[in-house]
Motif scaffolding. Structure first.
Motif, mmCIF file in Angstrom:
data_model
loop_
_atom_site.group_PDB
_atom_site.id
_atom_site.type_symbol
_atom_site.label_atom_id
_atom_site.label_comp_id
_atom_site.label_asym_id
_atom_site.label_seq_id
_atom_site.Cartn_x
_atom_site.Cartn_y
_atom_site.Cartn_z
ATOM 1 N N SER A 339 -69.201 -28.898 2.101
ATOM 2 C CA SER A 339 -69.834 -27.615 1.778
ATOM 3 C C SER A 339 -68.804 -26.565 1.380
ATOM 4 C CB SER A 339 -70.643 -27.109 2.975
ATOM 5 O OG SER A 339 -71.689 -28.001 3.295
ATOM 6 N N THR A 340 -67.709 -26.494 2.123
ATOM 7 C CA THR A 340 -66.724 -25.448 1.843
ATOM 8 C C THR A 340 -65.994 -25.685 0.532
ATOM 9 O OG1 THR A 340 -65.122 -26.604 3.267
ATOM 10 C CG2 THR A 340 -66.374 -24.804 4.256
ATOM 11 N N THR A 341 -65.623 -26.926 0.248
ATOM 12 C CA THR A 341 -64.868 -27.178 -0.982
ATOM 13 C C THR A 341 -65.763 -27.161 -2.218
ATOM 14 O OG1 THR A 341 -64.964 -29.571 -0.537
ATOM 15 C CG2 THR A 341 -62.963 -28.396 0.123
ATOM 16 N N TRP A 342 -67.038 -27.598 -2.079
ATOM 17 C CA TRP A 342 -67.944 -27.507 -3.224
ATOM 18 C C TRP A 342 -68.237 -26.040 -3.541
ATOM 19 C CZ3 TRP A 342 -68.942 -30.398 -7.102
ATOM 20 C CH2 TRP A 342 -70.013 -30.087 -7.964
ATOM 21 N N GLN A 343 -68.273 -25.182 -2.530
ATOM 22 C CA GLN A 343 -68.476 -23.753 -2.774
ATOM 23 C C GLN A 343 -67.314 -23.172 -3.576
ATOM 24 O OE1 GLN A 343 -71.353 -22.030 -1.900
ATOM 25 N NE2 GLN A 343 -70.463 -20.517 -3.293
ATOM 26 N N LEU A 344 -66.116 -23.691 -3.361
ATOM 27 C CA LEU A 344 -64.964 -23.237 -4.146
ATOM 28 C C LEU A 344 -65.157 -23.560 -5.619
ATOM 29 C CD1 LEU A 344 -62.078 -24.380 -1.755
ATOM 30 C CD2 LEU A 344 -63.033 -22.070 -1.999
ATOM 31 N N VAL A 345 -65.799 -24.709 -5.897
ATOM 32 C CA VAL A 345 -66.118 -25.063 -7.289
ATOM 33 C C VAL A 345 -67.155 -24.094 -7.833
ATOM 34 C CG1 VAL A 345 -67.077 -26.857 -8.798
ATOM 35 C CG2 VAL A 345 -65.568 -27.498 -6.904
ATOM 36 N N ALA A 346 -68.195 -23.849 -7.043
ATOM 37 C CA ALA A 346 -69.261 -22.941 -7.477
ATOM 38 C C ALA A 346 -68.720 -21.533 -7.730
ATOM 39 C CB ALA A 346 -70.367 -22.899 -6.424
ATOM 40 N N ASP A 347 -67.717 -21.133 -6.966
ATOM 41 C CA ASP A 347 -67.132 -19.795 -7.109
ATOM 42 C C ASP A 347 -66.102 -19.719 -8.231
ATOM 43 O OD1 ASP A 347 -68.678 -18.952 -4.992
ATOM 44 O OD2 ASP A 347 -67.070 -19.125 -3.516
ATOM 45 N N GLY A 348 -65.799 -20.842 -8.875
ATOM 46 C CA GLY A 348 -64.843 -20.856 -9.973
ATOM 47 C C GLY A 348 -63.386 -20.872 -9.557
ATOM 48 N N LYS A 349 -63.121 -21.084 -8.279
ATOM 49 C CA LYS A 349 -61.738 -21.117 -7.805
ATOM 50 C C LYS A 349 -61.113 -22.501 -7.944
ATOM 51 C CE LYS A 349 -62.495 -17.479 -4.335
ATOM 52 N NZ LYS A 349 -62.451 -17.164 -2.881
ATOM 53 N N LEU A 350 -61.944 -23.529 -7.910
ATOM 54 C CA LEU A 350 -61.472 -24.908 -7.963
ATOM 55 C C LEU A 350 -62.189 -25.625 -9.098
ATOM 56 C CD1 LEU A 350 -59.757 -27.126 -6.469
ATOM 57 C CD2 LEU A 350 -61.845 -27.679 -5.190
#
Length: 427
Positions: A339-350
């Motif tokens: 959940s935390t790392t996929w959110q980084l994708v959604a936020d455009g950071k990763l």
């Protein structure tokens, strides 16, 4: 086409509706969803538009069994892995007794087969030295034959460079990689907080980032001299990232991991009014600065940082409910990593491709583990994921025995709905 055993219908993959055909535990075909389908004898699983994702690999987990089953055991740890989206779990050797002989390795594997016969798969990491004492090499041949896929002294840095060199050489004889916990053995060992303005204001004994970078430097020079692979665990700071990037530019056979908590939190968390001195955020290496965090994002996105690993380190509640200096280091991470790392994708950071590399092809390539890229013949290891489902991190929503996470009370997005390994539903 071979006889189809399973069809997963109307799943989202790269924004398109697809059907997945599985035969004998392997991917047979992935193609655009059909309006009608003749399944024959195959089982049909309706995805209802859920996101299709390849199962992930965690190369750094503490399952605590044998010896510390009150913190975690193989059964509970693999349960958390199954619901966390992981098909492959590599577990560290800091058990009691230490996994430095084949009987401990076999016990771990027997427990995994007993409780989770369909997976997640367990891949033990053998102790690098006997008792993790850094004095005498463990019997690597025995451990490799028993099923250990790598060797590490875990959180106890090997002080002797000569001994560490010999360990790399013997591991290479068995086509195994050494994983090193990079920490100078004399600079703020396991302090659990970064040395700087925050630690000064809090009045806590601390560890400087150079403690990690010094050991990274040693390891890079050894790997370059020996021309052998070496994997660096839980990298946390810019100094280390810069050294690794420079080494890779020279062709040194170094790979490296970082953990999700370094990308979600910084040292500032420890002096926030609501979370000041929170021992659930005490981890080794410690949470670093925003600049260090940005360096890790950059390194993941440009490929300098090869993989994610949770460094899942469960502890009993009472062990963390004490003064900061006395609490053990470690964050429970299997339940929250996806959940935390996929959110980084959604936020455009990763970047999305960095996410998939870091959790799938990256670790499997380093440690020669099975991986699904949705190509014919790949293991049918995948899960259906709802990226919009919100859930709150409370003890009752965590499958691990370890509830020691600084994310307690937070609302996260994204949840595994069902998980298949080799075409068999495990949750």
């Amino acid at each position: 086409m071979a006889k189809i055993d399973l069809i997963v219908r109307r799943a989202k993959l790269d924004g398109k509706d697809v059907d997945v055909f599985v035969s004998r535990g392997k991917i047979a075909e992935v193609k655009p969803s059909a309006e009608s389908l003749e399944p024959g004898d195959a089982r049909v699983e309706e995805a209802y538009g859920l996101q299709l994702m390849p199962s992930m690999t965690d190369a750094h987990v503490h399952l605590r069994e044998p010896g510390f089953e009150y913190k975690e055991d193989v059964e509970s740890g693999l349960r958390a892995a199954a619901w966390g989206g992981f098909s492959n779990i590599m577990c560290m050797a800091n058990t009691k007794p230490v996994n430095d002989n084949d009987s401990v390795t076999e016990l771990m594997l027997d427990k995994a087969r007993k409780f989770w016969p369909k997976g997640p798969r367990l891949f033990p990491i053998g102790g690098l030295t006997k008792g993790l004492k850094g004095e005498e090499l463990a019997p690597m041949a025995e451990l490799a034959r028993a099923g250990c896929v790598a060797f590490s002294n875990d959180g106890v840095p090997v002080k002797s460079t000569e001994l560490f060199r010999r360990a790399m050489e013997y591991a290479s004889d068995w086509d195994r990689v050494v994983i090193d916990h990079c920490e100078d053995p004399y600079l703020g060992v396991a302090a659990g907080v970064n040395e700087g303005e925050v630690s000064s204001r809090l009045g806590l004994a601390a560890q400087p980032d150079v403690a990690e970078a010094l050991q990274v430097s040693r390891d890079i020079l050894l790997a370059e001299y020996l021309d052998m692979p070496l994997h660096l665990a839980h990298i946390s700071c810019r100094k280390s990232v810069d050294l690794i990037r420079f080494a890779k530019e020279r062709g040194v056979r170094i790979t490296a991991e970082t953990a999700p908590h370094y990308l979600v939190l910084t040292e500032d968390y420890l002096e926030d009014e609501a979370t000041e001195y929170d021992t659930n955020a005490k981890v080794n290496p410690p949470l670093r600065t925003k600049d260090d965090q940005q360096a890790l994002f950059d390194a993941l996105n440009d490929g300098t940082m090869d993989i994610f690993a949770t460094d899942h380190a469960p502890h009993a509640g009472y062990e963390k409910e004490t003064e900061f200096d006395l609490a053990p280091c470690g964050i429970s991470g299997l339940d929250t990593a996806l959940s935390t790392t996929w959110q980084l994708v959604a936020d455009g950071k990763l970047k999305k491709d960095a996410f998939y590399r870091a959790w799938t092809t990256g670790p499997c390539g380093i440690f020669n583990l099975p991986v699904n890229t949705f190509q014919p013949g790949d293991p049918a290891d995948f899960f259906l994921f709802d990226p919009e489902e919100e859930w709150t991190v409370v003890p009752e929503t965590l499958y691990s025995k370890g509830k020691n996470t600084p994310l307690l009370g937070r609302t996260l997005k994204g949840r595994v709905k069902t998980h298949f390994i080799q075409g068999k539903k495990i949750v």
